[in-house]
Design a protein around this motif. Structure first.
Motif, PDB file in Angstrom:
ATOM      1  N   GLU A  54       2.089  -6.916  -1.317  1.00 43.69           N
ATOM      2  CA  GLU A  54       1.837  -7.560  -0.038  1.00 43.69           C
ATOM      3  C   GLU A  54       0.367  -7.529   0.360  1.00 43.69           C
ATOM      4  OE1 GLU A  54       3.958  -5.289  -0.971  1.00 43.69           O
ATOM      5  OE2 GLU A  54       5.615  -4.995   0.445  1.00 43.69           O
ATOM      6  N   PHE A  55      -0.300  -6.404   0.096  1.00 45.94           N
ATOM      7  CA  PHE A  55      -1.667  -6.245   0.598  1.00 45.94           C
ATOM      8  C   PHE A  55      -2.660  -5.933  -0.515  1.00 45.94           C
ATOM      9  CE2 PHE A  55       1.194  -5.039   4.113  1.00 45.94           C
ATOM     10  CZ  PHE A  55       0.888  -6.064   4.981  1.00 45.94           C
ATOM     11  N   TYR A  90       1.250   1.191   5.699  1.00 43.76           N
ATOM     12  CA  TYR A  90       1.910  -0.044   5.288  1.00 43.76           C
ATOM     13  C   TYR A  90       2.617  -0.686   6.489  1.00 43.76           C
ATOM     14  CZ  TYR A  90       5.469  -2.947   2.954  1.00 43.76           C
ATOM     15  OH  TYR A  90       6.295  -3.975   2.568  1.00 43.76           O
ATOM     16  N   ALA A 101      -0.313  -7.913  10.542  1.00 41.67           N
ATOM     17  CA  ALA A 101      -0.249  -9.234   9.913  1.00 41.67           C
ATOM     18  C   ALA A 101       0.591 -10.192  10.771  1.00 41.67           C
ATOM     19  CB  ALA A 101       0.329  -9.123   8.513  1.00 41.67           C
ATOM     20  N   SER A 124       7.719  -9.704   7.677  1.00 39.51           N
ATOM     21  CA  SER A 124       7.317 -10.665   6.658  1.00 39.51           C
ATOM     22  C   SER A 124       7.786 -12.066   7.042  1.00 39.51           C
ATOM     23  CB  SER A 124       7.930 -10.245   5.319  1.00 39.51           C
ATOM     24  OG  SER A 124       7.877 -11.295   4.385  1.00 39.51           O
ATOM     25  N   CYS A 179       0.107  -2.225   8.754  1.00 38.09           N
ATOM     26  CA  CYS A 179      -0.431  -3.471   8.209  1.00 38.09           C
ATOM     27  C   CYS A 179       0.543  -4.629   8.411  1.00 38.09           C
ATOM     28  CB  CYS A 179      -0.721  -3.321   6.718  1.00 38.09           C
ATOM     29  SG  CYS A 179      -2.234  -2.436   6.379  1.00 38.09           S
ATOM     30  N   GLY A 182       2.899  -1.500  -0.696  1.00 32.91           N
ATOM     31  CA  GLY A 182       1.876  -2.468  -0.345  1.00 32.91           C
ATOM     32  C   GLY A 182       1.143  -3.186  -1.459  1.00 32.91           C
ATOM     33  N   TRP A 188      10.301  -7.478   1.651  1.00 33.96           N
ATOM     34  CA  TRP A 188       9.194  -8.315   2.123  1.00 33.96           C
ATOM     35  C   TRP A 188       9.290  -9.701   1.468  1.00 33.96           C
ATOM     36  CZ3 TRP A 188       5.077 -10.783  -0.242  1.00 33.96           C
ATOM     37  CH2 TRP A 188       4.041 -11.212   0.599  1.00 33.96           C
TER      38      TRP A 188
END
Lengths: 428, 465
Positions: A67-68, A77, A84, A29, A80, A64, A313
């Protein structure tokens, strides 16, 4: 800032603006956000073969949403998060183990890779090395040392990453959330836990997980501890000890020693930093900056045990903003910070361990400080400086619960100088 | 082995003494067979000690033990470079914590001089604080033993045995001696499902030495009285708190609890001395471990907050008497080597020389090897170059101890492959660090699959639910 100075694959891989140590949720992150904020050369050093951290081998919890924008399993997760970071232009370097910090004001890291040892430098370093469970040895748990004694993390790596099982009928020590995760991991591997053991009189975890032992038909022994583990080669049984000292043995072929998370702060300790006795992590100011070395920051679960991936995160995002600001215009000097402390029992720790009494950088300061109790307690939680009460509120909480207090009013009220101390005036 | 299947010397037991013995007789020119009951070497008393290379300053003067310590120490220094074995000459301080203990210091120094350790000298307060800046300042004096050192207690005997193998010795593991007979010229030793023939037998069976005597001679020359010692190991971050060995003033009954650095860069405290019946029970108990941790924190207060990396226990093969119990039976071409306790790590090379000397009475018709090979032992010491620093190491598997995939694969192969997780740990230190396998158990289960009789894990019955 521009991308002009950035070196990607094929360029020099030893000089960076920011090196993030640890490729879990908080580290990835932070790296992603650092790139988004225009920091050119950002590397994540991950010592495992793949990045992603603990969620990689955690099959159960929902991840997630924040975040997503969708719910996913741990493995997706983790993938991802890595995508990212890479899409943002951070280099995720796997099989890079940081051995130690070099001396001096500018960060130099001694790093080992499959190609041998190398030195890497950065203007700033973000430590995001996460947490691990307290080992059987560190708990001074007695008995023999046979095969089949492991933490939940080790069990999950064996089961989910290697598709193997170390035992069939283990006992599980602890009733934290992770302990229930251990039950599910056993079940996934075709092992049937023999019993769940909890030294306290009640379960530690809250929520629906508490029903799992009942649902799975696993006996739960409260007020009971493991006094010793037995077995010549493999685990053959454990001695259980009640509160009143009575012992009995239970046959089993393994023992999962779960929870009691502790920050993976070995690098900081090896560098001679003082770790907080309450968190066992490095001490930081409100920016996440180390109180021992101002070019190093700490984020995620390294700060304290143990928060969700989503929380970590979020910390990664905030730490990245502070680091980017530090690189661009400089943060307030470390010496201007006011120490944050706890008065002692039943308050175990406060994070951060210092704040800056200034409005210069309010957007970079954390919204909240985190506190933790060492036992269930209720009363009035007070923040005071030099005998002056800055803030107070009612508190009724337990050790396993997250306690957050808003920092903004305190940042405004605190004066430069002596420490600001949290104290709990307990209700009779 | 010779074409007629006859060995010159069978060494029973592959602990530190057996390994040194195998090396000595091999280099002297004998055809050597090593028989070890356990799946791997160093599985008994040699499994748990403090890793100190003693000078013998406090050994009983004019005894065999003192002579073997001195000779063993000297030979270790002579051969360690060629075998790639570490040496951290940390020195030791014997520190008195009461006036009564301080009064005993002069006599101990005199004993050291009598034992030929003539560089022992008193320390003043400032010197003690300089050598151990974090020591509890409430001490009452002390003296320095400059050459007390720290070595790798597993690499050393492994190195001895690897040199024996490289020069022709044969090692059988999982080979407990169950019986045997001497026909006046040669021995028949019975193993599960087979027997072997040897001209001479050296009993280095440690905790089972009296059993082996009983089996082969019909009566034991001594009685093993197992004595357990528990240890607590602090994390490597604690190493900077104590750069030297701290020894207590010994009491008439025990040498007491030591706090010292290890070759791997940890700090260790122990051992206890607990008489017990069992020769196999190396269990630890929480209360004793907590007591050891508190002892360490009393001597070096900064250790109080340091994390614990590991705990373990070793069992010393003490006997009903204090000294070494080395007895030759020349008419039966048999030498019993018993009662080798905590000083065995240091004394092993000296004991081997002594026993080779005794064996001449049995008739030694072999000649020393002209140009023996010197294979390198695994290097695990913090003070030596490690594999993680080199190219093509395969990547780190055990992050806490920085053990590479190449090191693990090497330990699973070669002339003396690891046969158990314990054997792998002793060869590589994998899982022996602060996380105790939290991070590397999965990878280790995969790498070691098929190598151990007791695997770390089995293929799972996958049940997705």
């Amino acid at each position: 800032m521009t991308d002009a100075g950035r070196t990607g694959p094929g360029g020099s891989d030893s000089e960076w603006d920011v090196i993030v140590i640890g490729g879990g949720p908080s580290g990835l992150s932070a790296a992603t956000r650092l790139r988004a904020l225009g920091v050119p050369r950002v590397a994540v050093l991950e010592r495992e073969v793949e990045a992603g951290g603990v969620p990689r081998h955690c099959g159960h919890s929902p991840y997630g949403l924040r975040e997503f924008g969708r719910l996913m399993g741990g493995r997706s997760y983790a993938a991802c998060l890595v995508e990212a970071a890479q899409a943002a232009g951070a280099e995720v370097l796997t099989q890079h183990t940081v051995v130690s910090f070099g001396p001096g004001p500018d960060p130099v890291l001694i790093v080992t890779t499959p190609s041998g040892a190398t030195l890497m430098t950065a203007r700033r370093v973000v430590l995001a090395t996460g947490i691990r469970e307290t080992s059987r040895a560190a708990r001074l748990l007695g008995g023999d040392r046979p095969l089949g004694v492991m933490s939940t993390g080790a069990l999950q790596a064996v089961v989910y990453l290697q598709r193997m099982t170390p035992f069939r009928r283990p006992v599980v020590l602890g009733t934290e959330l992770v302990s229930f995760s251990a039950l599910l991991t056993c079940r996934h591997a075709g092992a049937r836990p023999r019993a769940m053991i909890e030294p306290n009189d009640g379960l530690t975890a809250r929520g629906p997980a508490r029903l799992l032992p009942l649902a799975l038909g696993i006996p739960l022994h409260l007020g009971t501890d493991i006094a010793a583990i037995h077995g010549a080669t493999r685990v053959e049984g454990v001695t259980l000890r009640d509160r009143d000292g009575a012992t009995r043995t239970l046959d089993c072929d393994g023992a999962v020693i779960t929870g009691r998370f502790t920050p993976e702060a070995a690098l900081a300790r090896m560098a001679g930093w003082t770790v907080d006795p309450g968190t066992e992590g490095p001490r930081i100011d409100g920016f996440g900056r180390s109180l021992d070395h101002p070019a190093y920051f700490a984020t995620g679960n390294l700060r304290r045990p143990v928060e969700t991936a989503g929380w970590c995160w979020g910390e990664g995002q905030a730490t990245a903003a502070a680091v980017a600001a530090d690189l661009e215009r400089g943060l307030p000097p470390p010496d201007d910070a006011v120490p944050l402390t706890v008065a002692g029992d039943p308050l175990r720790y406060v994070v951060p361990q210092a704040i800056h009494p200034t409005a210069e950088t309010p957007d970079l300061m954390p919204e909240v400080a985190q506190l933790r109790l060492s036992r269930p307690a209720r009363g009035t939680l007070i923040a005071e400086q030099d005998g002056r009460t800055l803030w107070s509120r009612r508190l009724d909480s337990r050790p396993e619960r997250r306690i957050t207090v808003p920092l903004r009013p305190m940042i405004e009220a605190v004066e430069p100088g002596g420490p600001m101390t949290f104290r709990l005036r307990e209700a009779p | 082995m010779t074409s007629n299947g006859l060995y010159d010397v069978a060494v029973i037991g592959a602990g530190v003494v057996g390994c040194a013995m195998a090396r000595r007789f091999t280099l002297d020119g004998a055809r050597v067979l090593v028989l070890e009951r356990a799946p791997d070497i160093l599985d008994g008393a040699s499994k748990g000690n403090s890793g100190i290379l003693h000078t013998g300053f406090d050994a009983p003067p004019d005894t065999l033990e003192q002579a073997c310590i001195a000779a063993g120490h000297q030979e270790y220094l002579k051969i360690r470079d060629r075998l790639g074995l570490p040496l951290r000459t940390t020195g030791a301080m014997v520190v008195a914590w009461t006036e009564a203990e301080a009064a005993r210091l002069p006599a101990l120094m005199e004993q050291a001089h009598r034992n030929g350790v003539t560089d022992v000298r008193p320390l003043d307060r400032a010197e003690i604080l300089e050598r151990a800046p974090h020591i509890n300042p409430a001490f009452h004096g002390g003296f320095l033993v400059p050459r007390e050192s720290v070595i790798d207690p597993w690499a050393a005997p492994t190195g001895y045995l690897l040199q024996a193998i490289a020069n022709g010795a044969h090692v059988d593991r999982n080979a407990p001696v169950q019986g045997g007979a001497f026909d006046g010229e040669t021995w028949r030793l019975d193993l599960p499902g087979r027997s072997v023939r040897t001209r001479s037998v050296i009993n280095c069976a440690g905790l089972y030495g009296d059993h082996v005597d009983q089996l082969l001679l019909g009566a034991p020359g001594f009685e093993i009285r197992p004595r357990k010692g528990q240890f607590v190991v602090f994390d490597k971050a604690a190493a900077r708190l104590l750069p030297t060995i701290l020894l207590p003033v010994p009491s008439p009954t025990t040498k007491g609890v030591v706090v010292c650095p290890t070759a791997y860069g940890n700090i260790l405290v122990g051992p206890t001395a607990e008489e017990q019946e069992s020769r196999a029970d190396a269990s630890v108990d929480g209360a004793t471990l907590a007591m050891l941790r508190e002892t360490a924190a009393r001597l070096v207060p900064a250790l109080a907050g340091q994390p614990i990396t590991a705990t373990y226990a070793g069992i010393r093969p003490a006997t009903e008497e204090k000294g070494y119990r080395i007895t030759p039976y020349p008419d039966r071409r048999y030498i019993s080597v018993g009662g080798i306790r905590s000083t065995g790590l240091t004394a092993a090379l000296g004991i081997a020389r002594h026993v080779a000397g005794l064996h001449r009475a049995c008739g030694t018709d072999w000649a020393p090897l002209a140009a023996p090979g010197w294979p390198a032992a695994p290097r695990l010491s913090e003070t030596d170059p490690r594999d993680w620093q080199d190219r093509d190491n395969g990547g780190i598997v055990c992050h806490c101890e920085l053990v590479t995939r190449r090191e693990i694969e090497a330990a699973l192969g070669g002339p003396l492959p690891a046969r158990s997780l314990g054997g792998l740990k002793r060869r590589t230190r994998a899982t022996m660090g602060r996380c105790q396998g939290f991070y590397c158990s999965g990878a280790l289960a995969e790498i070691t699959a098929g190598h151990f009789a007791a695997p770390l894990a089995d293929p799972a019955e996958d049940r997705h639910d």
